[in-house]
Design a protein around this motif. Structure first.
Motif, PDB file in Angstrom:
ATOM      1  N   ASP A 104      73.784  33.358  33.074  1.00  0.00           N
ATOM      2  CA  ASP A 104      73.071  32.110  32.805  1.00  0.00           C
ATOM      3  C   ASP A 104      71.743  32.394  32.115  1.00  0.00           C
ATOM      4  OD1 ASP A 104      74.607  29.856  33.532  1.00  0.00           O
ATOM      5  OD2 ASP A 104      74.400  30.388  35.648  1.00  0.00           O
ATOM      6  N   GLU A 105      71.610  33.598  31.574  1.00  0.00           N
ATOM      7  CA  GLU A 105      70.422  33.989  30.824  1.00  0.00           C
ATOM      8  C   GLU A 105      70.764  34.065  29.340  1.00  0.00           C
ATOM      9  OE1 GLU A 105      67.403  34.340  32.042  1.00  0.00           O
ATOM     10  OE2 GLU A 105      68.098  33.901  34.089  1.00  0.00           O
ATOM     11  N   LEU A 106      70.378  33.025  28.610  1.00  0.00           N
ATOM     12  CA  LEU A 106      70.591  32.958  27.158  1.00  0.00           C
ATOM     13  C   LEU A 106      72.043  33.230  26.762  1.00  0.00           C
ATOM     14  CD1 LEU A 106      67.383  34.865  25.969  1.00  0.00           C
ATOM     15  CD2 LEU A 106      67.737  32.392  26.130  1.00  0.00           C
ATOM     16  N   PRO A 107      73.010  32.483  27.303  1.00  0.00           N
ATOM     17  CA  PRO A 107      74.407  32.686  26.911  1.00  0.00           C
ATOM     18  C   PRO A 107      74.648  32.231  25.474  1.00  0.00           C
ATOM     19  CG  PRO A 107      74.207  30.711  28.219  1.00  0.00           C
ATOM     20  CD  PRO A 107      72.852  31.371  28.253  1.00  0.00           C
ATOM     21  N   GLU A 108      75.638  32.839  24.848  1.00  0.00           N
ATOM     22  CA  GLU A 108      76.012  32.448  23.492  1.00  0.00           C
ATOM     23  C   GLU A 108      76.956  31.251  23.495  1.00  0.00           C
ATOM     24  OE1 GLU A 108      76.213  36.672  21.207  1.00  0.00           O
ATOM     25  OE2 GLU A 108      77.518  36.467  22.963  1.00  0.00           O
ATOM     26  N   ALA A 109      77.619  31.038  24.618  1.00  0.00           N
ATOM     27  CA  ALA A 109      78.565  29.929  24.729  1.00  0.00           C
ATOM     28  C   ALA A 109      78.612  29.437  26.168  1.00  0.00           C
ATOM     29  CB  ALA A 109      79.959  30.361  24.276  1.00  0.00           C
ATOM     30  N   LEU A 124      75.436  21.010  35.832  1.00  0.00           N
ATOM     31  CA  LEU A 124      75.619  20.251  34.600  1.00  0.00           C
ATOM     32  C   LEU A 124      74.356  20.277  33.752  1.00  0.00           C
ATOM     33  CD1 LEU A 124      77.872  18.581  33.270  1.00  0.00           C
ATOM     34  CD2 LEU A 124      76.847  16.548  34.285  1.00  0.00           C
ATOM     35  N   ASN A 125      73.220  20.175  34.385  1.00  0.00           N
ATOM     36  CA  ASN A 125      71.963  20.177  33.641  1.00  0.00           C
ATOM     37  C   ASN A 125      71.677  21.544  33.030  1.00  0.00           C
ATOM     38  OD1 ASN A 125      69.624  18.482  32.931  1.00  0.00           O
ATOM     39  ND2 ASN A 125      68.462  20.046  34.031  1.00  0.00           N
ATOM     40  N   ARG A 126      72.023  22.617  33.760  1.00  0.00           N
ATOM     41  CA  ARG A 126      71.836  23.956  33.217  1.00  0.00           C
ATOM     42  C   ARG A 126      72.716  24.158  31.976  1.00  0.00           C
ATOM     43  NH1 ARG A 126      72.047  26.405  37.755  1.00  0.00           N
ATOM     44  NH2 ARG A 126      74.231  27.029  37.747  1.00  0.00           N
TER      45      ARG A 126
END
Length: 255
Positions: A104-109, A124-126
């Protein structure tokens, strides 16, 4: 008909309990020399766990005979070169995403599957923030709902729609009713199926994902009145299956 593709939940079993005649129908088709494969938008279990569930229902299957939205999603991620992903799927499905870093740290997708009762506002907000920060939005399906013992429950489609509405971005859909998904399912049967998709029957309980999606991909589609099937929904859908059966037990008789 040279091959059948069966949906799983709602078609062959409900909540892990085999529907009457399901195992016998699959066995009889195989006895007649008809190819059998399995397709599902289920994202709560890996293909290995799905083969175990089928075995407990009396149906023999190998992982490579099951085409899932999760594996289709993994193929899309690999094709795009993504490595870091936020996967909104249960841990029981994570083994099919073993080639990727789940973070959950700067995912590409952001990969949206079905979290069932694990959905929360924070999750959902994340996901919303990741997409707003540039992550690609990938939907494993757009299914509206599915059947549990106590009634219908929301599937991941409504949550995908919420993220699309909030971010203004469209999700790439990997599972049914995506034409690419059905192309992969046909390829799993052999090159002949890609050339003659009309000789392959898709059997399922979802009027949009199983029936409309399959027909748009050139397959023949048979609807069963089990699982999430509702007469009033079918009547209003405008979708016309090639055949309608009371259950999967009637499939052999329809031949």
């Amino acid at each position: 008909m040279r091959a059948f593709l069966f949906d799983l939940d709602g078609t062959l079993y409900e909540d892990g309990v085999p529907l009457p005649g399901a195992a016998e129908a699959v066995a009889e088709l195989r006895r007649r020399g008809v190819q059998v494969g399995f397709v599902t938008n289920t994202t709560s279990r890996s293909r290995r766990l799905l083969t175990e569930r089928l075995r407990r229902c009396g149906i023999v299957a190998k992982p490579e005979q099951i085409v899932t939205a999760l594996r289709a999603g993994a193929a899309h991620l690999a094709e795009r070169g993504f490595r870091r992903i936020s996967a909104l799927v249960p841990e029981t499905a994570h083994e099919d995403l073993a080639d990727f870093e789940l973070t959950d740290e700067l995912p590409e997708a952001v990969v949206v599957g079905d979290l069932d009762d694990q959905w929360t506002y924070d999750i959902l907000n994340r996901a919303f923030r990741h997409v707003m920060d540039g992550a690609e939005l990938i939907a494993l399906s757009r299914d509206r709902y599915w059947q549990q013992p106590d009634g219908l429950v929301l599937d991941c489609g409504p949550f995908v729609a919420a993220l699309e509405y909030a971010t203004g971005k469209s999700a790439y859909v990997c599972g049914k009713p995506s034409p690419d998904f059905y192309h992969t399912a046909l390829a799993s049967l052999g090159s002949w199926a890609l050339e003659r998709p009309q000789d392959v029957v898709m059997v399922g309980d979802d009027i949009w994902g199983d029936i409309e999606g399959a027909q748009r991909a050139g397959l023949t589609a048979w609807l069963v009145k089990t699982g999430k099937y509702r007469e009033e929904v079918f009547a209003k859908s405008g979708v016309r299956p090639d055949r309608v059966a009371q259950s999967v037990a009637d499939v052999v008789a329809l031949l």
